[in-house]
Design a protein around this motif. Structure first.
Motif, PDB file in Angstrom:
ATOM      1  N   ASP A   1       0.841  -1.206   0.000  1.00 44.42           N
ATOM      2  CA  ASP A   1       0.000   0.000   0.000  1.00 44.42           C
ATOM      3  C   ASP A   1       0.873   1.252   0.000  1.00 44.42           C
ATOM      4  OD1 ASP A   1      -2.171  -1.729   0.195  1.00 44.42           O
ATOM      5  OD2 ASP A   1      -2.153  -1.667   2.389  1.00 44.42           O
ATOM      6  N   GLY A   2       1.423   1.603  -1.125  1.00 43.65           N
ATOM      7  CA  GLY A   2       2.201   2.825  -1.235  1.00 43.65           C
ATOM      8  C   GLY A   2       3.609   2.681  -0.693  1.00 43.65           C
ATOM      9  N   THR A   3       4.207   3.816  -0.338  1.00 42.14           N
ATOM     10  CA  THR A   3       5.578   3.846   0.156  1.00 42.14           C
ATOM     11  C   THR A   3       5.657   3.252   1.568  1.00 42.14           C
ATOM     12  OG1 THR A   3       6.161   5.796  -1.158  1.00 42.14           O
ATOM     13  CG2 THR A   3       7.503   5.365   0.794  1.00 42.14           C
ATOM     14  N   MET A   4       6.735   2.540   1.842  1.00 37.11           N
ATOM     15  CA  MET A   4       6.973   2.012   3.185  1.00 37.11           C
ATOM     16  C   MET A   4       8.465   2.163   3.496  1.00 37.11           C
ATOM     17  SD  MET A   4       5.092   0.972   5.613  1.00 37.11           S
ATOM     18  CE  MET A   4       3.611   0.512   4.702  1.00 37.11           C
ATOM     19  N   VAL A   5       8.756   2.594   4.737  1.00 37.31           N
ATOM     20  CA  VAL A   5      10.129   2.840   5.176  1.00 37.31           C
ATOM     21  C   VAL A   5      10.458   1.926   6.353  1.00 37.31           C
ATOM     22  CG1 VAL A   5      11.791   4.557   5.984  1.00 37.31           C
ATOM     23  CG2 VAL A   5       9.921   5.254   4.467  1.00 37.31           C
ATOM     24  N   LEU A   6      11.563   1.201   6.229  1.00 36.49           N
ATOM     25  CA  LEU A   6      12.089   0.361   7.306  1.00 36.49           C
ATOM     26  C   LEU A   6      13.374   1.028   7.800  1.00 36.49           C
ATOM     27  CD1 LEU A   6      11.801  -3.082   5.452  1.00 36.49           C
ATOM     28  CD2 LEU A   6      10.015  -1.895   6.758  1.00 36.49           C
ATOM     29  N   GLN A   7      13.453   1.282   9.104  1.00 39.96           N
ATOM     30  CA  GLN A   7      14.602   2.034   9.608  1.00 39.96           C
ATOM     31  C   GLN A   7      14.950   1.587  11.026  1.00 39.96           C
ATOM     32  OE1 GLN A   7      15.322   6.329   8.583  1.00 39.96           O
ATOM     33  NE2 GLN A   7      14.693   6.646  10.712  1.00 39.96           N
ATOM     34  N   TYR A   8      16.244   1.576  11.328  1.00 42.31           N
ATOM     35  CA  TYR A   8      16.673   1.285  12.695  1.00 42.31           C
ATOM     36  C   TYR A   8      18.118   1.728  12.880  1.00 42.31           C
ATOM     37  CZ  TYR A   8      19.383  -2.854  11.208  1.00 42.31           C
ATOM     38  OH  TYR A   8      20.305  -3.698  10.615  1.00 42.31           O
ATOM     39  N   GLU A   9      18.487   1.856  14.159  1.00 43.09           N
ATOM     40  CA  GLU A   9      19.859   2.204  14.528  1.00 43.09           C
ATOM     41  C   GLU A   9      20.593   0.954  14.995  1.00 43.09           C
ATOM     42  OE1 GLU A   9      20.231   4.931  17.726  1.00 43.09           O
ATOM     43  OE2 GLU A   9      19.104   6.527  16.732  1.00 43.09           O
ATOM     44  N   VAL A  10      21.898   0.940  14.757  1.00 45.06           N
ATOM     45  CA  VAL A  10      22.744  -0.084  15.371  1.00 45.06           C
ATOM     46  C   VAL A  10      24.124   0.525  15.601  1.00 45.06           C
ATOM     47  CG1 VAL A  10      23.555  -1.112  13.193  1.00 45.06           C
ATOM     48  CG2 VAL A  10      23.501  -2.490  15.269  1.00 45.06           C
ATOM     49  N   ARG A  11      24.671   0.207  16.770  1.00 42.73           N
ATOM     50  CA  ARG A  11      26.012   0.680  17.107  1.00 42.73           C
ATOM     51  C   ARG A  11      26.902  -0.519  17.406  1.00 42.73           C
ATOM     52  NH1 ARG A  11      27.911   4.871  21.965  1.00 42.73           N
ATOM     53  NH2 ARG A  11      30.037   5.200  21.146  1.00 42.73           N
ATOM     54  N   LEU A  12      28.002  -0.628  16.687  1.00 43.65           N
ATOM     55  CA  LEU A  12      28.958  -1.724  16.865  1.00 43.65           C
ATOM     56  C   LEU A  12      30.041  -1.236  17.821  1.00 43.65           C
ATOM     57  CD1 LEU A  12      29.196  -2.623  13.077  1.00 43.65           C
ATOM     58  CD2 LEU A  12      27.613  -3.560  14.770  1.00 43.65           C
ATOM     59  N   GLN A  13      29.755  -1.311  19.111  1.00 44.87           N
ATOM     60  CA  GLN A  13      30.614  -0.686  20.119  1.00 44.87           C
ATOM     61  C   GLN A  13      31.988  -1.350  20.232  1.00 44.87           C
ATOM     62  OE1 GLN A  13      27.756   1.111  23.460  1.00 44.87           O
ATOM     63  NE2 GLN A  13      27.388  -1.064  23.166  1.00 44.87           N
ATOM     64  N   GLU A  14      32.071  -2.618  19.827  1.00 41.89           N
ATOM     65  CA  GLU A  14      33.352  -3.334  19.824  1.00 41.89           C
ATOM     66  C   GLU A  14      33.798  -3.664  18.406  1.00 41.89           C
ATOM     67  OE1 GLU A  14      35.042  -3.636  22.520  1.00 41.89           O
ATOM     68  OE2 GLU A  14      33.427  -2.848  23.783  1.00 41.89           O
ATOM     69  N   GLY A  15      33.244  -2.960  17.422  1.00 43.72           N
ATOM     70  CA  GLY A  15      33.547  -3.269  16.032  1.00 43.72           C
ATOM     71  C   GLY A  15      32.792  -4.505  15.573  1.00 43.72           C
ATOM     72  N   LEU A  16      33.033  -4.898  14.348  1.00 39.47           N
ATOM     73  CA  LEU A  16      32.375  -6.087  13.789  1.00 39.47           C
ATOM     74  C   LEU A  16      33.356  -6.779  12.851  1.00 39.47           C
ATOM     75  CD1 LEU A  16      29.685  -7.657  13.734  1.00 39.47           C
ATOM     76  CD2 LEU A  16      29.092  -6.389  11.671  1.00 39.47           C
ATOM     77  N   GLU A  17      33.954  -7.867  13.334  1.00 43.68           N
ATOM     78  CA  GLU A  17      34.884  -8.648  12.519  1.00 43.68           C
ATOM     79  C   GLU A  17      34.166  -9.786  11.819  1.00 43.68           C
ATOM     80  OE1 GLU A  17      38.171  -9.926  14.839  1.00 43.68           O
ATOM     81  OE2 GLU A  17      38.751  -7.918  15.469  1.00 43.68           O
ATOM     82  N   CYS A  18      33.280 -10.450  12.549  1.00 46.25           N
ATOM     83  CA  CYS A  18      32.541 -11.564  11.942  1.00 46.25           C
ATOM     84  C   CYS A  18      31.193 -11.690  12.635  1.00 46.25           C
ATOM     85  CB  CYS A  18      33.335 -12.866  12.060  1.00 46.25           C
ATOM     86  SG  CYS A  18      32.599 -14.224  11.101  1.00 46.25           S
ATOM     87  N   GLY A  19      30.163 -11.253  11.947  1.00 46.08           N
ATOM     88  CA  GLY A  19      28.823 -11.347  12.517  1.00 46.08           C
ATOM     89  C   GLY A  19      27.857 -10.470  11.767  1.00 46.08           C
TER      90      GLY A  19
END
Length: 538
Positions: free
Chosen positions: A93-111
């Protein structure tokens, strides 16, 4: 004191802005779902009871903020948690927006740090058993491991002919920011089949959901497919060229002659030390006091270059070098000619695709829940402010009022830490020096390496010398490079299997003396370095 007051007022302003924004969201009918995690998630989000998903979720503050989020608290664990929506959301039904925040406080090597937008439970799943098998409509968000570094957008779409749900992946998705700041990910689905991927409000990808250039495999399947029952005829010849059946091997062609033979004209250089090994035990090395033979094995002194070999052409058993055999021909093969029976590369005939269908717009399955199902080697992943809205301006308003002030604060702190850690070096200077340290490891620099390293150390200690040091290093590298190309090598004596040195009259004598001096300097430097242990592999 002033700094402390400033921070208090900044945090107060952020909380006020967030409060105003949340109140606006609650009053807006365009917001289909919003989760701020201001309150504990217990009782609202359901943690999977599946045995393998044993990672512990926590309600925790983002580092440096009073803002709470959903935290991945342990390393090397599988996590699964889900929130049922109060109302099922249609994406048709028309436009839809999916949005969220994420903070990688220790970085992201594998995940992963992505969300799954799940179909209704009638599709065959229950919240307490939420897992990687639970049927979803869209998977969206960052993922990094090994060669993978992407912001996923995966759509599961039902083929109306076969009834099968197929994963369709966004091609060439944007990469994941490599810092430890809070980032906001946005996917905008428009009624004209346009997909926009934004990171921190900046458009990173624009795609057409019905284009095979943007989506793999394409939503609309091919009209025809190769006939699976079609078989290549036994007499079908795919060889474009064949050996000439009339060709004959010449009578004087010797297939057994070796490619290389010993150079009979070569002579052992004068002064060659046959009885001296190329390497000897380091006479200054001593067995470490804590070395235990039963545990560490028999201790052996590390090897060093034999100093006796430095002033002579070489050491060890001398053998004549090899040279190309003028009589070598190799195995004879008949020349190739055009194949008179060549029919081309065979392929099965095409038939109509029984699963082909036309499509004007994707038929999205409805969203009944939002889940996070990940397997990560890092902890400290913080999810926050998950939103589904039909208004792009609402999503933008959130980014400006709730996310951006937080991000700007983190960015300023990061800049201050980087400036402190580099001891006054600016980011660009540090990047240049890091690159030159890597260049210094190139083998062809040889004896000039120590000069390059000295210049780099001076540039680090005195940033005002960086430009001069860089210019000097470039000149050194350029000079060495020119020598290699335009005569940096002298006439070599006959090759030998032993360790040979140049020996050419007075010039060689001078070179040897310089080499001996440099060798002593190197040994002095080695003596100052920590002793290396050597272990014999049992």
């Amino acid at each position: 004191m002033e700094e402390r007051n400033r921070r208090m007022w900044t945090q107060f302003a952020l909380l006020l802005l967030a409060g105003c924004f949340v109140s606006q969201l609650c009053a807006s009918s365009d917001v289909k779902f919003y989760e701020s995690f201001d309150e504990a998630f217990d009782g609202r989000w359901i943690v999977s009871e599946k045995e393998e998903f044993n990672g512990v979720w926590k309600h925790a503050k983002s580092e440096g903020h009073d803002d709470h989020g959903l935290l991945v608290s342990e390393k090397a664990k599988k996590y699964a948690i889900v929130k049922e929506l109060d109302t099922v959301v249609s994406l048709n039904d028309g436009t839809m927006v999916l949005q969220y925040e994420v903070r990688l406080q220790e970085g992201l090597e594998c995940g992963g740090a992505y969300l799954k937008y799940l179909r209704p439970q009638e599709a065959g799943w229950i919240p307490k058993e939420f897992s990687n098998e639970s049927p979803y409509t869209i998977m969206f968000g960052p993922d990094r491991c090994g060669a993978t570094d992407k912001t996923h957008f995966i759509l599961k779409h039902k083929n109306p002919k076969s009834g099968e749900y197929i994963e369709h992946h966004l091609k060439f998705p944007p990469s994941v920011p490599s810092d430890k700041l809070t980032h906001v990910y946005t996917a905008v689905l428009k009624p004209n089949n346009e997909l926009l991927i934004l990171v921190d409000g900046e458009q990173k990808k624009k795609a057409d959901l019905l284009s095979d250039y943007d989506i793999e495999p394409p939503l609309i399947p091919a009209e025809t497919i190769p006939d699976p029952d079609d078989k290549k005829p036994e007499d079908w010849d795919e060889r474009e060229k064949i050996p000439d059946p009339d060709a004959k091997k010449p009578d004087d062609w010797d297939e057994d002659a070796p490619m290389e033979i010993e150079d009979e004209d070569a002579e052992k250089p004068e002064g060659w030390l046959d009885d001296e090994p190329e390497e000897i035990d380091d006479p200054e090395a001593t067995k470490p006091e804590d070395w235990v033979d039963d545990e560490d094995g028999e201790w052996e002194a590390p090897k060093i270059d034999n100093p006796k070999c430095e002033l002579v052409p070489g050491c060890g058993e001398w053998t004549r070098p090899m040279k190309r055999n003028p009589a070598y021909n190799g195995k004879w093969h008949a020349p190739l000619i055009e194949n008179p029976n060549y029919k081309g590369v065979w392929k099965p005939r095409d038939i109509p695709n029984p699963n082909y269908f036309k499509l004007d717009r994707p038929n999205f399955e409805p969203i009944a829940a939002i889940g996070i199902e990940i397997w990560t080697m890092q902890d400290g992943i913080l999810f926050d402010n998950i939103m589904i809205t039909s208004d792009e301006k609402v999503a933008e308003s959130y980014r400006m009022t709730a996310w951006k002030p937080k991000f700007d604060t983190e960015k300023e702190k990061q800049k201050a830490e980087e400036a402190a850690s580099t001891g006054g070096l600016k980011g660009f200077q540090k990047m240049v020096l890091d690159l030159l340290y890597k260049v210094a490891d190139i083998p062809f620099l040889g004896e000039h390496k120590s000069k390059v390293l000295d210049l780099l150390e001076k540039a680090e200690k005195q940033p005002n010398l960086t430009v001069g040091a860089v210019i000097s290093i470039i000149i050194i590298i350029f000079t060495v490079f020119l020598k290699l190309i335009f005569g940096g090598t002298q006439q070599q004596p006959a090759k030998a299997t032993g360790k040979a040195k140049k020996s050419d009259g007075a010039e060689a004598s001078t070179s040897n003396k310089e080499g001996a001096t440099e060798k002593k300097e190197d040994q002095n430097e080695d003596a100052a370095a920590p002793r290396r242990r050597t272990r014999r592999e049992n």
